[in-house]
Every structure is written in structure tokens, then in C-alpha cells.
Scaffold this motif. Sequence first.
Motif, PDB file in Angstrom:
ATOM      1  N   UNK A 164       0.987  -1.246  -0.045  1.00 46.02           N
ATOM      2  CA  UNK A 164       0.036  -0.122   0.162  1.00 46.02           C
ATOM      3  C   UNK A 164       0.851   1.232  -0.441  1.00 46.02           C
ATOM      4  N   UNK A 165       1.362   1.699  -1.170  1.00 48.72           N
ATOM      5  CA  UNK A 165       2.478   2.657  -1.271  1.00 48.72           C
ATOM      6  C   UNK A 165       2.107   3.854  -0.770  1.00 48.72           C
ATOM      7  N   UNK A 166       0.685   4.451  -0.899  1.00 51.18           N
ATOM      8  CA  UNK A 166       0.461   5.633  -0.133  1.00 51.18           C
ATOM      9  C   UNK A 166       0.516   5.567   1.466  1.00 51.18           C
ATOM     10  N   UNK A 167       0.107   4.672   1.950  1.00 46.78           N
ATOM     11  CA  UNK A 167       0.342   4.494   3.747  1.00 46.78           C
ATOM     12  C   UNK A 167       1.752   4.304   3.778  1.00 46.78           C
ATOM     13  N   UNK A 168       2.531   3.680   3.115  1.00 43.11           N
ATOM     14  CA  UNK A 168       3.838   3.558   3.415  1.00 43.11           C
ATOM     15  C   UNK A 168       4.610   4.709   3.266  1.00 43.11           C
ATOM     16  N   UNK A 169       4.445   5.593   2.450  1.00 46.13           N
ATOM     17  CA  UNK A 169       4.889   7.077   2.156  1.00 46.13           C
ATOM     18  C   UNK A 169       4.413   7.908   3.357  1.00 46.13           C
ATOM     19  N   UNK A 170       3.037   7.619   3.821  1.00 44.56           N
ATOM     20  CA  UNK A 170       2.952   8.449   4.920  1.00 44.56           C
ATOM     21  C   UNK A 170       3.641   8.196   6.229  1.00 44.56           C
ATOM     22  N   UNK A 171       3.828   6.905   6.574  1.00 44.01           N
ATOM     23  CA  UNK A 171       4.690   6.388   7.670  1.00 44.01           C
ATOM     24  C   UNK A 171       6.008   6.780   7.401  1.00 44.01           C
ATOM     25  N   UNK A 172       6.453   6.778   6.275  1.00 47.60           N
ATOM     26  CA  UNK A 172       8.068   7.141   6.040  1.00 47.60           C
ATOM     27  C   UNK A 172       8.124   8.709   6.495  1.00 47.60           C
ATOM     28  N   UNK A 173       7.234   9.471   6.147  1.00 47.97           N
ATOM     29  CA  UNK A 173       7.286  10.873   6.424  1.00 47.97           C
ATOM     30  C   UNK A 173       7.068  11.288   8.012  1.00 47.97           C
ATOM     31  N   UNK A 174       6.446  10.421   8.476  1.00 46.00           N
ATOM     32  CA  UNK A 174       6.227  10.256  10.008  1.00 46.00           C
ATOM     33  C   UNK A 174       7.478   9.878  10.809  1.00 46.00           C
ATOM     34  N   UNK A 228      13.269  -1.902   7.751  1.00 48.09           N
ATOM     35  CA  UNK A 228      14.221  -2.867   8.060  1.00 48.09           C
ATOM     36  C   UNK A 228      14.855  -3.280   6.570  1.00 48.09           C
ATOM     37  N   UNK A 229      16.063  -3.816   7.002  1.00 49.38           N
ATOM     38  CA  UNK A 229      16.799  -4.049   5.501  1.00 49.38           C
ATOM     39  C   UNK A 229      15.911  -4.814   4.569  1.00 49.38           C
ATOM     40  N   UNK A 230      15.095  -5.846   4.995  1.00 49.63           N
ATOM     41  CA  UNK A 230      14.486  -6.578   3.799  1.00 49.63           C
ATOM     42  C   UNK A 230      13.304  -5.843   3.205  1.00 49.63           C
ATOM     43  N   UNK A 231      12.604  -4.985   3.871  1.00 52.48           N
ATOM     44  CA  UNK A 231      11.602  -4.255   3.542  1.00 52.48           C
ATOM     45  C   UNK A 231      12.026  -3.119   2.585  1.00 52.48           C
ATOM     46  N   UNK A 232      13.173  -2.568   3.134  1.00 55.56           N
ATOM     47  CA  UNK A 232      13.890  -1.385   2.282  1.00 55.56           C
ATOM     48  C   UNK A 232      14.091  -1.951   0.997  1.00 55.56           C
ATOM     49  N   UNK A 233      14.470  -3.013   0.911  1.00 53.92           N
ATOM     50  CA  UNK A 233      14.684  -3.765  -0.390  1.00 53.92           C
ATOM     51  C   UNK A 233      13.426  -3.863  -1.371  1.00 53.92           C
ATOM     52  N   UNK A 234      12.352  -4.367  -0.532  1.00 53.34           N
ATOM     53  CA  UNK A 234      11.095  -3.958  -1.396  1.00 53.34           C
ATOM     54  C   UNK A 234      10.829  -2.567  -1.711  1.00 53.34           C
ATOM     55  N   UNK A 235      10.993  -1.844  -1.037  1.00 56.45           N
ATOM     56  CA  UNK A 235      10.651  -0.254  -1.066  1.00 56.45           C
ATOM     57  C   UNK A 235      11.447   0.350  -2.151  1.00 56.45           C
ATOM     58  N   UNK A 236      12.616   0.010  -2.300  1.00 50.59           N
ATOM     59  CA  UNK A 236      13.553   0.416  -3.450  1.00 50.59           C
ATOM     60  C   UNK A 236      13.112   0.112  -4.591  1.00 50.59           C
ATOM     61  N   UNK A 237      12.322  -1.162  -4.786  1.00 51.45           N
ATOM     62  CA  UNK A 237      11.821  -1.199  -5.926  1.00 51.45           C
ATOM     63  C   UNK A 237      10.657  -0.622  -6.408  1.00 51.45           C
ATOM     64  N   UNK A 238       9.994  -0.061  -5.513  1.00 50.62           N
ATOM     65  CA  UNK A 238       8.879   0.858  -5.992  1.00 50.62           C
ATOM     66  C   UNK A 238       9.401   2.419  -5.933  1.00 50.62           C
ATOM     67  N   UNK A 239      10.728   2.516  -5.561  1.00 50.91           N
ATOM     68  CA  UNK A 239      11.459   3.971  -5.729  1.00 50.91           C
ATOM     69  C   UNK A 239      11.178   4.760  -4.356  1.00 50.91           C
ATOM     70  N   UNK A 240      10.553   3.951  -3.498  1.00 53.25           N
ATOM     71  CA  UNK A 240      10.210   4.933  -2.131  1.00 53.25           C
ATOM     72  C   UNK A 240      11.335   5.264  -1.283  1.00 53.25           C
ATOM     73  N   UNK A 241      12.260   4.257  -1.209  1.00 55.40           N
ATOM     74  CA  UNK A 241      13.542   4.473  -0.467  1.00 55.40           C
ATOM     75  C   UNK A 241      14.893   3.983  -1.278  1.00 55.40           C
TER      76      UNK A 241
END
Length: 175
Positions: A53-63, A68-81
Motif C-alpha cells: 500500500x504505497x500511499x500508506x507507506x509514504x505517510x509512515x515514512x514521512x512520520x 528494516x533491511x528486507x523491507x527497504x529492498x522491497x521499497x527500493x523496487x517501488x522507488x520509495x527509499x
Amino acid sequence: MLKIRLARGGAKKRPYYSIVVADSHSPRDGRFIEKVGTYNPLLPKDGQRVTLKVERIQEWLQKGAQPTDRVARFLSQEGLVKWEASNNPAKGKPGKKAEERAAERAQRETDRTEAEASARAEAAAAAAAPPPPVEEDAAPVEQEAAPAEEAPAVEEAPAEAPAEEAPTEEPGTEA
């Protein structure tokens, strides 16, 4: 501190992970704030292994939530981190006790090989050394005299040795 991390679900040997936002002090599979995605490692890599849920993840990153390392790998594929592989050169090194055991094993091996080498050297030296010198005059005399002395001794031995009488036991008495 908030973390975006994996929470394991699924059956034994059939993992299924939920990507959740949780307090860093809460247990891995315990209390969480919000579920923001899933990860199914049993699906093929080209399939839908990860749903976010990209929108919710962006909100939580702003907060201030930290992935974690594994989740950051997933988020980097979406261009979030931006995710970079961590470098831990000591990761594959054995611990202190394992190094001590390896050193002891190596010392025993060197001691054993040194002992074998010294035993081989002694055996080779004994085989290469000439036999002790033998006097030619004394040896034949001893050989001739020995059979003459042994023959009468063998014949006389039964005649000289008196037969010992075995003590007789009276019936009814026990020792």
C-alpha cells in the motif's frame, strides 16, 4: 521508534509475511499499528510476491518510520527509499571459540606429522646402519658347542627330576 518490518504468518515450512508498521519494542509477530503489505516467498520471483500500500507507506515514512533491511529492498523496487547492500566483512568469520578449536586442531595435526616423520627417520636410520661387526672365530665355536651341551641336558632332564607325588586327599575332607 516505528519500524516497517515483516511479521511471519503461515504454516510450518510455508512462510507468509505481512509487512506491518509496528513499535520497535513489540514482538515480531505481535502487536502492530497497521498492515501495509504482504510478502509470499513461495511464489515465483516474476509473480506477485510483494504487494504494498504505497500511499500508506509514504505517510509512515514521512512520520519517521524506519524500514528494516528486507523491507527497504522491497521499497527500493517501488522507488520509495534508496537501499544499499550492507557490507559486513566479519560476517563469515568464525567466533573466538571456533578459532581456538581450529588452532588446537592444527597444532595436533603438526605434532602428529612431526612424530610420524621422526619415526620414519629413526626406522630409515636403523635400516641404513650396518649390522654390528661379528667375530668370525668366536661364532662357529659357540655354534658347535651349543648342540653338544643341549643334547645331554635334554636327555638327562627327565632322569634327574624326581617325579613329585601328588598329595592324596582323604575322602570326606575338604580343603
